[in-house]
Scaffold this motif. Structure first.
Motif, PDB file in Angstrom:
ATOM      1  N   LYS A   6       0.833  -1.220   0.000  1.00 53.57           N
ATOM      2  CA  LYS A   6       0.000   0.000   0.000  1.00 53.57           C
ATOM      3  C   LYS A   6       0.857   1.256   0.000  1.00 53.57           C
ATOM      4  O   LYS A   6       0.442   2.300  -0.500  1.00 53.57           O
ATOM      5  N   ALA A   7       2.058   1.173   0.582  1.00 54.34           N
ATOM      6  CA  ALA A   7       2.978   2.328   0.584  1.00 54.34           C
ATOM      7  C   ALA A   7       4.135   2.058  -0.382  1.00 54.34           C
ATOM      8  O   ALA A   7       5.231   2.587  -0.215  1.00 54.34           O
ATOM      9  N   LYS A  41       3.470  -3.297  -7.381  1.00 53.00           N
ATOM     10  CA  LYS A  41       4.059  -2.607  -8.530  1.00 53.00           C
ATOM     11  C   LYS A  41       5.406  -1.923  -8.214  1.00 53.00           C
ATOM     12  O   LYS A  41       5.975  -1.262  -9.079  1.00 53.00           O
ATOM     13  N   ALA A  45       9.805   1.992  -3.014  1.00 47.65           N
ATOM     14  CA  ALA A  45       9.743   3.392  -3.483  1.00 47.65           C
ATOM     15  C   ALA A  45      10.511   4.350  -2.570  1.00 47.65           C
ATOM     16  O   ALA A  45      10.256   5.557  -2.602  1.00 47.65           O
ATOM     17  N   ALA A  47      12.743   5.392   1.289  1.00 45.89           N
ATOM     18  CA  ALA A  47      12.483   5.463   2.729  1.00 45.89           C
ATOM     19  C   ALA A  47      11.120   6.128   2.907  1.00 45.89           C
ATOM     20  O   ALA A  47      10.653   6.854   2.025  1.00 45.89           O
ATOM     21  N   ASP A  48      10.496   5.867   4.048  1.00 43.09           N
ATOM     22  CA  ASP A  48       9.120   6.317   4.268  1.00 43.09           C
ATOM     23  C   ASP A  48       9.074   7.826   4.573  1.00 43.09           C
ATOM     24  O   ASP A  48       9.498   8.268   5.642  1.00 43.09           O
ATOM     25  N   VAL A  49       8.546   8.578   3.610  1.00 42.63           N
ATOM     26  CA  VAL A  49       8.515  10.045   3.746  1.00 42.63           C
ATOM     27  C   VAL A  49       7.604  10.450   4.900  1.00 42.63           C
ATOM     28  O   VAL A  49       7.915  11.372   5.664  1.00 42.63           O
ATOM     29  N   GLY A  92      15.844   5.056  -1.041  1.00 44.44           N
ATOM     30  CA  GLY A  92      16.304   3.920  -0.231  1.00 44.44           C
ATOM     31  C   GLY A  92      16.113   2.578  -0.921  1.00 44.44           C
ATOM     32  O   GLY A  92      16.831   1.623  -0.616  1.00 44.44           O
ATOM     33  N   GLU A  95      18.976   2.260  -3.150  1.00 47.26           N
ATOM     34  CA  GLU A  95      20.151   2.032  -2.298  1.00 47.26           C
ATOM     35  C   GLU A  95      20.196   0.585  -1.808  1.00 47.26           C
ATOM     36  O   GLU A  95      21.271  -0.003  -1.689  1.00 47.26           O
ATOM     37  N   GLU A 115      15.830  12.164  -3.782  1.00 46.24           N
ATOM     38  CA  GLU A 115      15.903  12.839  -2.485  1.00 46.24           C
ATOM     39  C   GLU A 115      15.993  14.360  -2.570  1.00 46.24           C
ATOM     40  O   GLU A 115      15.368  15.068  -1.778  1.00 46.24           O
ATOM     41  N   LEU A 118      13.053  16.319  -2.367  1.00 45.15           N
ATOM     42  CA  LEU A 118      12.396  16.345  -1.054  1.00 45.15           C
ATOM     43  C   LEU A 118      13.180  17.224  -0.079  1.00 45.15           C
ATOM     44  O   LEU A 118      12.865  17.282   1.107  1.00 45.15           O
ATOM     45  N   GLY A 123      20.425   8.824   1.979  1.00 43.71           N
ATOM     46  CA  GLY A 123      20.917   8.592   3.340  1.00 43.71           C
ATOM     47  C   GLY A 123      21.279   7.158   3.666  1.00 43.71           C
ATOM     48  O   GLY A 123      21.717   6.868   4.766  1.00 43.71           O
ATOM     49  N   PHE A 230       5.348  16.459  -1.107  1.00 47.86           N
ATOM     50  CA  PHE A 230       5.110  15.088  -1.574  1.00 47.86           C
ATOM     51  C   PHE A 230       3.844  14.509  -0.935  1.00 47.86           C
ATOM     52  O   PHE A 230       2.984  13.957  -1.622  1.00 47.86           O
ATOM     53  N   LYS A 233       0.737  15.864  -2.270  1.00 46.93           N
ATOM     54  CA  LYS A 233       0.625  15.688  -3.721  1.00 46.93           C
ATOM     55  C   LYS A 233       0.658  17.012  -4.470  1.00 46.93           C
ATOM     56  O   LYS A 233      -0.179  17.312  -5.308  1.00 46.93           O
TER      57      LYS A 233
HETATM   58  N1  CAA Z   1       7.207   7.026   1.541  1.00 44.87           N
HETATM   59  C1  CAA Z   1       5.954   6.970   2.029  1.00 44.87           C
HETATM   60  N2  CAA Z   1       4.874   6.692   1.267  1.00 44.87           N
HETATM   61  C2  CAA Z   1       5.089   6.464  -0.033  1.00 44.87           C
HETATM   62  C3  CAA Z   1       6.363   6.500  -0.608  1.00 44.87           C
HETATM   63  C4  CAA Z   1       7.460   6.797   0.247  1.00 44.87           C
HETATM   64  N3  CAA Z   1       8.736   6.819  -0.206  1.00 44.87           N
HETATM   65  N4  CAA Z   1       6.259   6.244  -1.927  1.00 44.87           N
HETATM   66  C5  CAA Z   1       4.947   6.039  -2.163  1.00 44.87           C
HETATM   67  N5  CAA Z   1       4.249   6.175  -1.022  1.00 44.87           N
HETATM   68  C6  CAA Z   1       2.794   6.045  -0.832  1.00 44.87           C
HETATM   69  C7  CAA Z   1       2.088   7.273  -1.398  1.00 44.87           C
HETATM   70  O1  CAA Z   1       2.106   8.339  -0.457  1.00 44.87           O
HETATM   71  C8  CAA Z   1       0.718   6.704  -1.639  1.00 44.87           C
HETATM   72  O2  CAA Z   1       0.029   6.666  -0.427  1.00 44.87           O
HETATM   73  P1  CAA Z   1      -1.562   7.028  -0.370  1.00 44.87           P
HETATM   74  O3  CAA Z   1      -2.210   5.958  -1.215  1.00 44.87           O
HETATM   75  O4  CAA Z   1      -1.878   6.918   1.083  1.00 44.87           O
HETATM   76  O5  CAA Z   1      -1.688   8.403  -0.958  1.00 44.87           O
HETATM   77  C9  CAA Z   1       0.988   5.248  -2.048  1.00 44.87           C
HETATM   78  O6  CAA Z   1       2.313   4.956  -1.589  1.00 44.87           O
HETATM   79  C10 CAA Z   1       0.965   5.053  -3.549  1.00 44.87           C
HETATM   80  O7  CAA Z   1       1.834   5.996  -4.126  1.00 44.87           O
HETATM   81  P2  CAA Z   1       1.394   7.021  -5.277  1.00 44.87           P
HETATM   82  O8  CAA Z   1      -0.078   7.297  -5.188  1.00 44.87           O
HETATM   83  O9  CAA Z   1       2.311   8.203  -5.217  1.00 44.87           O
HETATM   84  O10 CAA Z   1       1.683   6.112  -6.564  1.00 44.87           O
HETATM   85  P3  CAA Z   1       2.035   6.600  -8.029  1.00 44.87           P
HETATM   86  O11 CAA Z   1       2.008   5.385  -8.876  1.00 44.87           O
HETATM   87  O12 CAA Z   1       1.216   7.787  -8.428  1.00 44.87           O
HETATM   88  O13 CAA Z   1       3.557   7.128  -7.928  1.00 44.87           O
HETATM   89  C11 CAA Z   1       5.860   6.998  -7.251  1.00 44.87           C
HETATM   90  C12 CAA Z   1       4.574   6.224  -7.634  1.00 44.87           C
HETATM   91  C13 CAA Z   1       6.387   7.773  -8.467  1.00 44.87           C
HETATM   92  C14 CAA Z   1       6.876   5.943  -6.798  1.00 44.87           C
HETATM   93  C15 CAA Z   1       5.538   7.986  -6.107  1.00 44.87           C
HETATM   94  O14 CAA Z   1       4.850   7.285  -5.078  1.00 44.87           O
HETATM   95  C16 CAA Z   1       6.752   8.614  -5.498  1.00 44.87           C
HETATM   96  O15 CAA Z   1       7.314   9.537  -6.055  1.00 44.87           O
HETATM   97  N6  CAA Z   1       7.151   8.124  -4.286  1.00 44.87           N
HETATM   98  C17 CAA Z   1       8.208   8.715  -3.503  1.00 44.87           C
HETATM   99  C18 CAA Z   1       9.545   8.355  -4.067  1.00 44.87           C
HETATM  100  C19 CAA Z   1      10.627   9.028  -3.266  1.00 44.87           C
HETATM  101  O16 CAA Z   1      10.709  10.240  -3.170  1.00 44.87           O
HETATM  102  N7  CAA Z   1      11.514   8.195  -2.690  1.00 44.87           N
HETATM  103  C20 CAA Z   1      12.637   8.657  -1.943  1.00 44.87           C
HETATM  104  C21 CAA Z   1      12.301   8.772  -0.486  1.00 44.87           C
HETATM  105  S1  CAA Z   1      13.588   9.562   0.425  1.00 44.87           S
HETATM  106  C22 CAA Z   1      14.742   8.361   0.718  1.00 44.87           C
HETATM  107  O17 CAA Z   1      14.637   7.233   0.276  1.00 44.87           O
HETATM  108  C23 CAA Z   1      15.858   8.847   1.599  1.00 44.87           C
HETATM  109  C24 CAA Z   1      16.968   7.929   1.824  1.00 44.87           C
HETATM  110  O18 CAA Z   1      17.832   7.719   1.004  1.00 44.87           O
HETATM  111  C25 CAA Z   1      17.098   7.335   3.143  1.00 44.87           C
END
Ligand code: CAA
Length: 239
Positions: A6-7, A41, A45, A47-49, A92, A95, A115, A118, A123, A230, A233
């Motif tokens: 779901k996430a 799918k 995606a 780390a959990d934002v 992540g 990574e 990143e 954001l 990290g 993010f 949206k």
């Molecule tokens: N953290 C938390 N929730 C996330 C997530 C993430 N990284 N990626 C997706 N989700 C959640 C969305 O918030 C959404 O939740 P809701 O249904 O409650 O709204 C659900 O998963 C489905 O995602 P989307 O509706 O956004 O799906 P999409 O198909 O339209 O887009 C995507 C897919 C392009 C992957 C988009 O979800 C996205 O851009 N995700 C974030 C990617 C991101 O920025 N990742 C880097 C995080 S920072 C990091 O990782 C730091 C580090 O190095 C430690």
């Protein structure tokens, strides 16, 4: 299988802790190869934002340390670890894939380090390992632009070593795992140690620098704006 569909299998503390536990337990098993994939799918995606959003710089630094330690454990795991990348491998998630020995992607796989969009840095050792795998120039372009690339581009720059059609990635990874298991377990393990040791001298220093800077991002307005954008949206408005 990483299972938080779901996430999009985003890595939160709970999932990182569970993976630590699983890898610790599996270390003592007599495995020949291990395959990691994601449910649904996404591979992972990122780390959990949602969870990172309100972190203080110190909490963010500790979070980075948790991910870095887990990914180092995967990199040093006694047998080859294969990432079967079935969809998004971002932040992540990319990574984690980079800490595996072999990366195989299906045609839906998408890669990137988003990143900076954001307001934070990678990290979980991405600043070190991405450059190790694809070279500094490609790593800088991917990290600075936050561009998401498809599987063909990932193959072209050497990020993945095989491509498969949709739904076939675990099967292909299993074929590779079987080939590995036909060879001497000890010789494969020693080869892994030898390859990694020659690249590893700088990992601990790189991890320290990365998590200090990752933590510092959380003292900035950009991190708050980027993550709020993010989660709501919308496009971020960085000053
Ligand atoms: N953290 C938390 N929730 C996330 C997530 C993430 N990284 N990626 C997706 N989700 C959640 C969305 O918030 C959404 O939740 P809701 O249904 O409650 O709204 C659900 O998963 C489905 O995602 P989307 O509706 O956004 O799906 P999409 O198909 O339209 O887009 C995507 C897919 C392009 C992957 C988009 O979800 C996205 O851009 N995700 C974030 C990617 C991101 O920025 N990742 C880097 C995080 S920072 C990091 O990782 C730091 C580090 O190095 C430690």
């Amino acid at each position: 299988m990483i299972s938080r569909p779901k996430a999009l299998n985003a890595l939160n503390h709970k999932l990182l802790y569970e993976l630590q536990q699983i890898f610790s337990e599996l270390e003592n098993e007599k495995l020949r190869a291990l395959i990691i994939t994601g449910e649904g799918k996404a591979f992972i995606a990122g780390a959990d934002v949602q969870e990172m959003r309100g972190m203080t710089p110190q909490q963010a630094r500790d979070f980075a340390l948790t991910g870095q330690s887990l990914f180092k454990k995967i990199e040093q795991f006694p047998c080859p670890v294969i990432a079967a990348i079935n969809g998004y491998a971002l932040g992540g998630g990319m990574e984690l894939a980079l800490s595996c020995d072999i990366r195989i992607a299906d045609e839906n796989a998408k890669f990137g380090q988003p990143e900076v969009g954001l307001g934070i840095t990678p990290g979980f050792s991405g600043t070190h390992r991405l450059a190790k795998h694809v070279g500094i120039s490609q790593a800088k372009e991917l990290i600075f632009t936050a561009e998401i690339i498809n599987c063909e581009k990932a193959y072209e720059i050497g990020l993945v070593s095989r491509l498969t059609s949709e739904g076939m990635v675990v099967e292909e990874a299993t074929k590779v795992a079987k080939k590995i298991s036909n060879n001497s377990k000890t010789a494969v393990a020693y080869s892994k140690i030898s390859i990694e040791k020659s690249h590893m001298q700088n990992l601990d220093t790189a991890n320290l620098i990365e998590r200090d800077l990752f933590g510092l991002c959380f003292a900035e307005e950009d991190q708050k704006e980027g993550m709020d954008a993010f989660l709501n949206k919308r496009k971020p408005n960085f000053k």
